[in-house]
Design an enzyme around this catalytic site. Structure first.
Site, short mmCIF file in Angstrom:
data_model
loop_
_atom_site.label_atom_id
_atom_site.label_comp_id
_atom_site.label_asym_id
_atom_site.label_seq_id
_atom_site.Cartn_x
_atom_site.Cartn_y
_atom_site.Cartn_z
N HIS A 450 0.68 -0.84 0.18
CA HIS A 450 -0.23 -0.35 -0.34
C HIS A 450 1.38 1.51 0.21
O HIS A 450 0.41 2.10 -0.43
CB HIS A 450 -1.47 0.10 1.19
CG HIS A 450 -1.81 -0.60 1.28
ND1 HIS A 450 -2.16 -2.29 1.23
CD2 HIS A 450 -3.00 -0.62 -0.19
CE1 HIS A 450 -2.97 -2.58 0.62
NE2 HIS A 450 -3.88 -2.12 -0.07
N ARG A 557 -10.43 4.83 -1.50
CA ARG A 557 -10.21 3.38 -0.07
C ARG A 557 -10.40 4.03 0.77
O ARG A 557 -9.35 5.02 1.29
CB ARG A 557 -8.41 3.46 -0.47
CG ARG A 557 -8.27 2.91 -1.17
CD ARG A 557 -7.31 2.04 -1.16
NE ARG A 557 -5.89 1.53 -2.30
CZ ARG A 557 -5.69 0.93 -3.51
NH1 ARG A 557 -5.22 2.70 -3.82
NH2 ARG A 557 -5.13 -0.13 -3.77
N ARG A 593 -15.48 2.75 -2.30
CA ARG A 593 -15.12 1.13 -1.82
C ARG A 593 -15.38 1.24 -0.22
O ARG A 593 -14.51 2.28 1.00
CB ARG A 593 -13.87 0.88 -2.16
CG ARG A 593 -14.07 -0.93 -1.44
CD ARG A 593 -12.54 -1.50 -2.33
NE ARG A 593 -11.32 -0.79 -1.50
CZ ARG A 593 -10.11 -0.97 -1.14
NH1 ARG A 593 -9.43 -1.82 -2.07
NH2 ARG A 593 -8.69 -0.21 -0.90
N GLU A 692 -11.23 -9.66 -6.43
CA GLU A 692 -9.95 -9.95 -6.02
C GLU A 692 -9.88 -11.37 -5.33
O GLU A 692 -8.46 -11.32 -5.62
CB GLU A 692 -9.49 -8.19 -5.35
CG GLU A 692 -10.34 -8.57 -4.61
CD GLU A 692 -10.34 -6.66 -3.71
OE1 GLU A 692 -9.18 -6.46 -3.37
OE2 GLU A 692 -10.84 -6.59 -2.95
N ASN A 715 -4.50 -6.25 -7.61
CA ASN A 715 -3.45 -6.59 -6.16
C ASN A 715 -3.88 -7.98 -5.66
O ASN A 715 -2.70 -8.77 -5.60
CB ASN A 715 -3.65 -5.45 -6.08
CG ASN A 715 -3.51 -4.29 -6.38
OD1 ASN A 715 -2.02 -3.38 -7.25
ND2 ASN A 715 -3.72 -3.18 -5.55
N ASP A 716 -4.16 -8.17 -5.40
CA ASP A 716 -5.24 -9.05 -4.74
C ASP A 716 -5.27 -10.51 -5.37
O ASP A 716 -5.62 -11.26 -4.82
CB ASP A 716 -6.98 -8.62 -3.06
CG ASP A 716 -5.83 -7.79 -2.47
OD1 ASP A 716 -5.23 -8.52 -1.79
OD2 ASP A 716 -6.46 -6.95 -2.03
N ARG A 726 1.76 -10.28 -0.87
CA ARG A 726 2.17 -8.62 -2.15
C ARG A 726 3.21 -7.60 -1.56
O ARG A 726 3.55 -7.15 -2.45
CB ARG A 726 0.68 -8.13 -2.56
CG ARG A 726 -0.22 -7.52 -1.29
CD ARG A 726 -1.75 -7.34 -1.56
NE ARG A 726 -1.71 -5.84 -2.32
CZ ARG A 726 -2.67 -5.27 -1.67
NH1 ARG A 726 -4.37 -5.79 -2.21
NH2 ARG A 726 -2.62 -3.41 -2.09
N CYS A 763 -8.93 -1.71 -11.65
CA CYS A 763 -8.43 -0.43 -10.34
C CYS A 763 -7.42 -0.96 -9.32
O CYS A 763 -6.78 -0.16 -8.61
CB CYS A 763 -9.22 -0.58 -9.19
SG CYS A 763 -10.19 -1.57 -7.95
C1 PEP Z 1 -6.72 -5.01 -5.53
O1 PEP Z 1 -6.58 -5.25 -4.39
O2 PEP Z 1 -6.29 -4.43 -6.82
C2 PEP Z 1 -7.08 -3.46 -4.96
C3 PEP Z 1 -7.21 -2.37 -5.96
O3 PEP Z 1 -7.45 -2.74 -3.89
P1 PEP Z 1 -6.45 -2.93 -2.04
O4 PEP Z 1 -4.95 -2.78 -3.46
O5 PEP Z 1 -6.82 -1.99 -1.57
O6 PEP Z 1 -6.18 -4.02 -1.50
MG MG Z 2 -7.63 -5.40 -2.82
#
Ligand code: PEP
Ligand code: MG
Length: 827
Positions: A450, A557, A593, A692, A715-716, A726, A763
């Site tokens: 993050h 977020r 979200r 995700e 990402n997830d 991650r 996203c």
């Molecule tokens: C993701 O998981 O791709 C996402 C956009 O959410 P976050 O990065 O906040 O977990």
């Molecule tokens: Mg995520």
């Protein structure tokens, strides 16, 4: 409960002390028996062994009895009384040399809190420390190193400490942890100087004792498991605390002073946010919370506050330790053991508690005094390595103060520079002063951690996962960082600076050119319009998004509102935050979200408990469905902010159709609750979910009828598909979202959405990756949401492609076997 006996020459003195001690313990059922005076009116002052024995019998408890005496015959009389007790009772009675008034009060408080006989005795013995602290006098030894007496009959072990850095933080923590496993009283002294002996179960005492390499220590253990304790400590010391298996690397506090000279040369990390910066290194510092000292009426409430703050910081540290152990290794994570030991240190805690009860001061002031003294004790040590431990104590001390006072510990940079940190919590990154942070270098972290995401959002060049050496860079050292290649240069040559200055200027002007065309829409050459929107976390980010030409917000977020506080934000606070973002964005779409905490974003005040795998635990929607009130508070705030704006609501971490249904039910309930109160809400609000978790992609067909849109969180989705965490730099090579296994899930989701007439966005960070843009639009994605800084370039790329060429490219990509092959195909 442990009870007390007071033995004095004077009946009125004994009665007065008992009265005082009882007043301190309030409702407690503690028995304080007194034995005082001779009973002879002509010669009243004195003591009587039989009467002392009677008092001991009256106070007798199987948990133990502590006897405090004034002087002379009181001691002899008490010893005689003890002698006449039956053996089994005698074992439970201790004579204590503590000063009678202070000792009785401290002992009574400890006993009323349920302390053991040892703890009560210890408390009584330390009773003068708080008084000395208050008067600003030197305590005979620093409180963190209070001297303990060797016990007669204790078992002894003499052993040499061979570790290169002696008993420094990490071995000290292991030593104390091992000692604490045993019931015996354990203490250490230098073999050459028995007079100074300290508690082996106190991290402060052991670490600040300053044992160096090749010094021989004498460990004393007294108790039923003394032999086992000594044998465990012996094995630990002989194994050199496990340090001969690892390169000896100085332990690093989170907030560390530079402990080695600046290294020279080049470091390679993970490119996290593009751009080139040349500037001075600025290792992070945290501002101290502002604390006042005031008198309090209710010491037990005050003590409870301190205890709760200690528990909260302990839980957060344990979670951090777990994260680091997973992301790096157990050896690196062991530094947090020292932090945990400071938090559990009986010496620190007892002194703070005594100050609260006896001086009746607020928890913040009591804790600050204890920490300051401890820091001073460490700073006074000759050994530079041990001296650096002062930073650990200060860091933990500051965290507890922030927790107690509800003040957020802010990062302060004295001058503009390149911020250097072990890692940054998302909330730290979110609060950075952009005008001073020219770039970011971190020891830990991966490309989609993050903090990396936030650096991109803010357009700050960043390189993460640089390893331990980056922490050795001295403040002010000259640095070049290249956020595109992941290179960092320390003390670069004049030639290199000249070369990078040209590249920095080229990069800045290219960025300016793309920025200028970024406000127009992104339409492919064959007329397909793509929404290019921003990922944001605050109203400042919203402004940055507009500056970069965002068509809206694809991911707000909301968790950043919840981090670094001691309680959840209220509905009104949330409403104000969402409303101000909506106002900045005007009529542009904003996808809000719902709360996504857990995982690498723990919230101590929600008391989530310790999870072995927080990324697979109670995160995001799972938590919200378990805490409907928390969830509905947020939903009501979003609904209220929707009036007059184009807000959409998105649920994160959906794995099952039932979760979507339940979340929608709670949304309907929230709407109804507002309606009853005549609070206006927008009529039509689109509802979507994040894809995700692979289960959501595979079940997209079943979910599509229940929602209006999907937004793919790559990402997830990548971390769960590739089973590669991650934030873990050791598996960063598996975290490429262009992996065909991820692309195929995007394809499945888009196909299901098209059948149901719904739309799909992306996203995750992939959306802003220039190589991924044509593939995503080729797969049928209609909205790309990314860090604001990436928007101008993404729009430019879209304008260069036709939808049909992009579709042909995507069709090839999904049939390849690796992310690398996909990257080669596109480039
Ligand atoms: C993701 O998981 O791709 C996402 C956009 O959410 P976050 O990065 O906040 O977990
Ligand atoms: Mg995520």
């Amino acid at each position: 409960m442990v009870n007390l006996v007071l033995v004095s020459h004077s009946p009125s003195l004994a009665a007065g002390v008992a009265e005082l001690a009882r007043a301190m313990t309030q409702q407690s059922s503690i028995v304080i028996a007194t034995s005082a005076g001779t009973g002879d009116p002509s010669n009243p002052l004195g003591t009587n062994p039989e009467d002392i024995q009677r008092a001991i019998e009256a106070a007798y408890s199987d948990d133990g009895v502590l006897v405090l005496m004034d002087l002379g015959s009181a001691l002899i009389g008490a010893e005689m009384a003890l002698e006449s007790l039956p053996d089994d009772r005698r074992a439970k009675v201790r004579l204590c040399e503590a000063p009678m008034i202070e000792g009785a009060i401290a002992a009574a408080v400890q006993a009323s809190l349920g302390g053991t006989l040892d703890q009560v005795m210890h408390e009584a013995l330390g009773a003068l420390a708080a008084k000395a602290i208050h008067l600003g006098h030197e305590v005979s030894a620093p409180t963190s190193m209070s001297i303990v007496a060797p016990t007669i009959g204790a078992q002894l072990l003499e052993i040499k400490i061979e570790n290169r850095l002696g008993l420094h933080a990490r071995p000290a923590a292991l030593f104390v942890q091992t000692a604490a496993r045993f019931k015996s009283d354990i203490s250490i002294a230098r073999a050459s100087y028995e007079a100074k002996r300290v508690n082996a179960k106190s991290i402060n005492a052991v670490a600040s004792f300053g044992v160096r390499q090749n010094e021989v220590i004498r460990i004393s253990a007294d108790g039923s498991d003394a032999a086992e304790a000594l044998s465990a400590l012996k094995s630990l010391i002989e194994a050199k605390f496990g340090e001969d298996r690892e390169p000896i690397e100085p332990a690093r506090p989170i907030e560390s002073k530079p402990i080695a000279p600046a290294v020279a040369g080049e470091l390679i990390g993970i490119a996290a946010s593009p751009g080139i910066v040349i500037g001075p290194a600025a290792p992070i510092r945290f501002a101290e919370p502002k604390i006042d000292r005031h008198a309090i009426d209710d010491p037990s409430a005050e003590w409870k506050r301190l205890d709760a703050a200690l528990s909260a910081v302990r839980a957060a540290t344990q979670q951090l330790r777990l994260n680091v152990a997973r992301a790096a290794n157990d050896y690196e994570a062991a530094i947090f053991d020292a932090h945990l030991m400071f938090l559990d240190d009986p010496e620190l805690i007892e002194v703070a508690r005594t100050a609260i009860y006896t001086e009746r001061i607020n928890a913040e002031a009591a804790w600050r005094t204890v920490i300051d003294r401890s820091v001073t004790a460490f700073e006074a040590i000759d050994d530079p390595y041990l001296r650096a431990r002062a930073a650990d104590v200060a860091d933990i001390g500051r965290q507890v103060l922030s927790q107690l006072s509800g003040q957020v510990s802010r990062i302060v940079l004295p001058h503009a520079g390149i911020l250097i940190a072990v890692d940054l919590a998302p909330s730290d990154t979110a609060r950075l002063d952009r005008s001073k942070v020219l770039g970011i270098c971190t020891e830990r972290g991966g490309p989609t951690s993050h903090s990396a995401i936030l650096a991109r959002t803010l357009g700050i060049p960043a390189v993460v996962g640089l390893g331990a050496s980056i922490m050795n860079v001295a403040a002010g050292a000259s640095l070049i960082i290249d956020g595109q290649s992941g290179q960092v240069w320390i003390d670069p040559s004049a030639d290199l600076i000249a070369q990078y200055t040209t590249r920095m200027k080229d990069w800045q002007s290219a960025r300016e050119v793309t920025r200028q065309s970024s406000t127009s829409p992104a339409i492919t050459r064959d007329g397909q319009s793509i929404e290019v929107v921003a990922n944001i976390g605050s109203v400042t980010d919203a402004r940055v998004a507009i500056e970069n030409g965002a068509d809206g917000v694809g991911l707000l977020r909301t968790e950043f509102l919840f981090l670094d506080r001691s309680t959840a934000p209220t509905e009104d606070e949330q409403y104000a935050a969402y409303r101000s973002i909506a106002e900045v964005m005007g009529q542009r779409p904003v996808i809000v979200r719902t709360l996504d905490v857990g995982g690498d974003k723990p919230l101590p005040y929600l008391d989530l408990g310790r999870e072995e795998n927080p990324f697979l635990g109670q995160r995001a929607i799972r938590l919200c469905l378990n805490r409907p009130e928390l969830f509905k508070t947020q939903l009501r705030a979003i609904l209220r902010a929707s009036v007059g704006h184009n807000l959409k609501i998105m649920f994160p971490m959906i794995a099952e159709v039932s979760e979507v249904c339940r979340a929608r039910e709670l949304l309907n309930d929230s709407r109804a609750e507002l309606k009853v109160k005549n609070i206006p809400v927008a009529d039509l609000i689109e509802i979507g979910i994040m894809v995700e978790i692979p289960a959501a992609a595979l079940l997209a067909e079943a979910i599509a009828p229940k929602i209006d849109f999907f937004s793919i969180g790559t990402n997830d989705l990548t971390q769960y598909t590739l089973a590669a965490e991650r934030g873990n730099r050791n598996v960063a090579h598996l975290q490429d979202a262009l992996h065909p296994a991820v692309l195929r899930q995007i394809q499945t989701t888009v196909r299901a959405a098209q059948v149901a007439g719904k739309w799909v966005g992306v996203c995750g960070e992939l959306a802003g990756d220039p190589l991924a843009v044509p593939i995503l639009i080729g797969l049928g994605v209609r909205e790309l949401s990314m860090a604001s800084a990436s928007i101008p370039q993404a729009k430019q790329i879209i304008r260069e492609w036709t939808q049909s060429d992009a579709a042909a490219l995507a069709a090839k990509a999904v049939n390849l076997a690796s992310a690398e092959a996909v990257r080669q195909l596109v480039s």
